[in-house]
Design a protein around this motif. Structure first.
Motif, PDB file in Angstrom:
ATOM      1  N   VAL A 298       4.673   9.784  -7.528  1.00  0.00           N
ATOM      2  CA  VAL A 298       5.648   9.998  -8.609  1.00  0.00           C
ATOM      3  C   VAL A 298       4.925  10.239  -9.927  1.00  0.00           C
ATOM      4  CG1 VAL A 298       7.451   8.846  -9.963  1.00  0.00           C
ATOM      5  CG2 VAL A 298       7.506   8.753  -7.477  1.00  0.00           C
ATOM      6  N   ALA A 299       3.849   9.480 -10.178  1.00  0.00           N
ATOM      7  CA  ALA A 299       3.077   9.689 -11.404  1.00  0.00           C
ATOM      8  C   ALA A 299       2.456  11.076 -11.422  1.00  0.00           C
ATOM      9  CB  ALA A 299       1.991   8.627 -11.532  1.00  0.00           C
ATOM     10  N   PHE A 300       1.983  11.531 -10.258  1.00  0.00           N
ATOM     11  CA  PHE A 300       1.425  12.880 -10.180  1.00  0.00           C
ATOM     12  C   PHE A 300       2.489  13.929 -10.470  1.00  0.00           C
ATOM     13  CE2 PHE A 300       0.884  16.672  -7.540  1.00  0.00           C
ATOM     14  CZ  PHE A 300      -0.242  17.210  -8.138  1.00  0.00           C
ATOM     15  N   LEU A 301       3.680  13.763  -9.906  1.00  0.00           N
ATOM     16  CA  LEU A 301       4.751  14.740 -10.147  1.00  0.00           C
ATOM     17  C   LEU A 301       5.159  14.767 -11.614  1.00  0.00           C
ATOM     18  CD1 LEU A 301       7.099  14.349  -7.074  1.00  0.00           C
ATOM     19  CD2 LEU A 301       5.504  16.200  -7.582  1.00  0.00           C
TER      20      LEU A 301
ATOM     21  N   GLY B  35       0.824  -1.207   0.000  1.00  0.00           N
ATOM     22  CA  GLY B  35       0.000   0.000   0.000  1.00  0.00           C
ATOM     23  C   GLY B  35       0.858   1.257   0.000  1.00  0.00           C
ATOM     24  N   ILE B  36       1.951   1.226   0.754  1.00  0.00           N
ATOM     25  CA  ILE B  36       2.875   2.367   0.790  1.00  0.00           C
ATOM     26  C   ILE B  36       3.585   2.510  -0.548  1.00  0.00           C
ATOM     27  CG2 ILE B  36       4.963   3.263   1.891  1.00  0.00           C
ATOM     28  CD1 ILE B  36       4.010   1.837   4.456  1.00  0.00           C
ATOM     29  N   VAL B  37       3.973   1.390  -1.139  1.00  0.00           N
ATOM     30  CA  VAL B  37       4.613   1.425  -2.467  1.00  0.00           C
ATOM     31  C   VAL B  37       3.657   2.016  -3.492  1.00  0.00           C
ATOM     32  CG1 VAL B  37       5.522  -0.037  -4.320  1.00  0.00           C
ATOM     33  CG2 VAL B  37       6.161  -0.483  -1.953  1.00  0.00           C
ATOM     34  N   ALA B  38       2.389   1.630  -3.415  1.00  0.00           N
ATOM     35  CA  ALA B  38       1.394   2.170  -4.345  1.00  0.00           C
ATOM     36  C   ALA B  38       1.242   3.674  -4.160  1.00  0.00           C
ATOM     37  CB  ALA B  38       0.050   1.480  -4.138  1.00  0.00           C
ATOM     38  N   ALA B  39       1.223   4.138  -2.908  1.00  0.00           N
ATOM     39  CA  ALA B  39       1.097   5.578  -2.658  1.00  0.00           C
ATOM     40  C   ALA B  39       2.289   6.338  -3.216  1.00  0.00           C
ATOM     41  CB  ALA B  39       0.955   5.831  -1.162  1.00  0.00           C
TER      42      ALA B  39
ATOM     43  N   VAL C 172       1.522   7.490 -16.984  1.00  0.00           N
ATOM     44  CA  VAL C 172       0.496   6.437 -17.057  1.00  0.00           C
ATOM     45  C   VAL C 172       1.085   5.089 -16.650  1.00  0.00           C
ATOM     46  CG1 VAL C 172      -1.055   5.190 -18.605  1.00  0.00           C
ATOM     47  CG2 VAL C 172      -0.822   7.661 -18.803  1.00  0.00           C
ATOM     48  N   ASN C 173       2.301   4.789 -17.094  1.00  0.00           N
ATOM     49  CA  ASN C 173       2.923   3.520 -16.726  1.00  0.00           C
ATOM     50  C   ASN C 173       3.221   3.457 -15.237  1.00  0.00           C
ATOM     51  OD1 ASN C 173       2.791   2.548 -19.293  1.00  0.00           O
ATOM     52  ND2 ASN C 173       4.891   3.081 -19.815  1.00  0.00           N
ATOM     53  N   VAL C 174       3.680   4.554 -14.650  1.00  0.00           N
ATOM     54  CA  VAL C 174       3.937   4.573 -13.213  1.00  0.00           C
ATOM     55  C   VAL C 174       2.625   4.429 -12.446  1.00  0.00           C
ATOM     56  CG1 VAL C 174       4.859   5.954 -11.313  1.00  0.00           C
ATOM     57  CG2 VAL C 174       6.046   5.919 -13.490  1.00  0.00           C
ATOM     58  N   MET C 175       1.556   5.051 -12.941  1.00  0.00           N
ATOM     59  CA  MET C 175       0.259   4.924 -12.295  1.00  0.00           C
ATOM     60  C   MET C 175      -0.244   3.479 -12.374  1.00  0.00           C
ATOM     61  SD  MET C 175      -3.314   6.892 -13.068  1.00  0.00           S
ATOM     62  CE  MET C 175      -3.365   6.269 -14.720  1.00  0.00           C
TER      63      MET C 175
ATOM     64  N   THR D  13      -1.250  -1.797  -9.747  1.00  0.00           N
ATOM     65  CA  THR D  13      -0.900  -3.201  -9.558  1.00  0.00           C
ATOM     66  C   THR D  13      -0.494  -3.470  -8.122  1.00  0.00           C
ATOM     67  OG1 THR D  13      -0.164  -3.327 -11.856  1.00  0.00           O
ATOM     68  CG2 THR D  13       0.601  -5.053 -10.366  1.00  0.00           C
ATOM     69  N   ALA D  14       0.337  -2.591  -7.561  1.00  0.00           N
ATOM     70  CA  ALA D  14       0.749  -2.758  -6.162  1.00  0.00           C
ATOM     71  C   ALA D  14      -0.448  -2.632  -5.220  1.00  0.00           C
ATOM     72  CB  ALA D  14       1.817  -1.727  -5.804  1.00  0.00           C
ATOM     73  N   LEU D  15      -1.356  -1.722  -5.518  1.00  0.00           N
ATOM     74  CA  LEU D  15      -2.547  -1.562  -4.689  1.00  0.00           C
ATOM     75  C   LEU D  15      -3.451  -2.786  -4.777  1.00  0.00           C
ATOM     76  CD1 LEU D  15      -4.041   0.392  -2.836  1.00  0.00           C
ATOM     77  CD2 LEU D  15      -5.183   1.297  -4.844  1.00  0.00           C
ATOM     78  N   ALA D  16      -3.600  -3.346  -5.963  1.00  0.00           N
ATOM     79  CA  ALA D  16      -4.417  -4.546  -6.121  1.00  0.00           C
ATOM     80  C   ALA D  16      -3.809  -5.727  -5.370  1.00  0.00           C
ATOM     81  CB  ALA D  16      -4.564  -4.884  -7.603  1.00  0.00           C
ATOM     82  N   LEU D  17      -2.491  -5.858  -5.415  1.00  0.00           N
ATOM     83  CA  LEU D  17      -1.838  -6.930  -4.662  1.00  0.00           C
ATOM     84  C   LEU D  17      -1.994  -6.727  -3.166  1.00  0.00           C
ATOM     85  CD1 LEU D  17       1.427  -7.384  -6.732  1.00  0.00           C
ATOM     86  CD2 LEU D  17      -0.493  -8.974  -6.582  1.00  0.00           C
ATOM     87  N   HIS D  18      -1.946  -5.482  -2.719  1.00  0.00           N
ATOM     88  CA  HIS D  18      -2.125  -5.177  -1.300  1.00  0.00           C
ATOM     89  C   HIS D  18      -3.536  -5.527  -0.847  1.00  0.00           C
ATOM     90  CE1 HIS D  18      -1.826  -3.122   2.517  1.00  0.00           C
ATOM     91  NE2 HIS D  18      -2.915  -2.434   2.212  1.00  0.00           N
ATOM     92  N   VAL D  19      -4.521  -5.174  -1.641  1.00  0.00           N
ATOM     93  CA  VAL D  19      -5.913  -5.464  -1.295  1.00  0.00           C
ATOM     94  C   VAL D  19      -6.157  -6.973  -1.305  1.00  0.00           C
ATOM     95  CG1 VAL D  19      -8.298  -5.199  -2.101  1.00  0.00           C
ATOM     96  CG2 VAL D  19      -6.779  -3.224  -2.026  1.00  0.00           C
ATOM     97  N   ALA D  20      -5.461  -7.702  -2.184  1.00  0.00           N
ATOM     98  CA  ALA D  20      -5.600  -9.148  -2.252  1.00  0.00           C
ATOM     99  C   ALA D  20      -4.933  -9.843  -1.083  1.00  0.00           C
ATOM    100  CB  ALA D  20      -5.031  -9.668  -3.562  1.00  0.00           C
TER     101      ALA D  20
END
Length: 55
Positions: free
Chosen positions: A12-15, A3-7, A30-33, A38-45
């Motif tokens: 970084v994508a926003f910057l 979750g922290i990695v996703a944040a 877009v690729n960084v987002m 992907t990291a957020l989906a793995l965290h939720v899983a």
């Protein structure tokens, strides 16, 4: 942890998007987002959740 990695990846994508930084196709905002999603989906899983449960 993921979750922290996703944040961080979303930030970084926003910057990259907000500053109009010229990057190559691999590190576009877009690729960084998508990596962040992907990291957020793995965290939720439940993958990479940190400590395993007690037995």
């Amino acid at each position: 942890m993921l979750g922290i990695v996703a944040a961080v990846l979303f930030f970084v994508a926003f910057l990259i998007n907000a500053a109009d930084i010229a990057t190559n196709d691999v590190f576009s905002s877009v690729n960084v987002m998508l990596l962040g999603l992907t990291a957020l989906a793995l965290h939720v899983a439940g993958i990479g959740a940190g400590r395993p449960g007690r037995r």
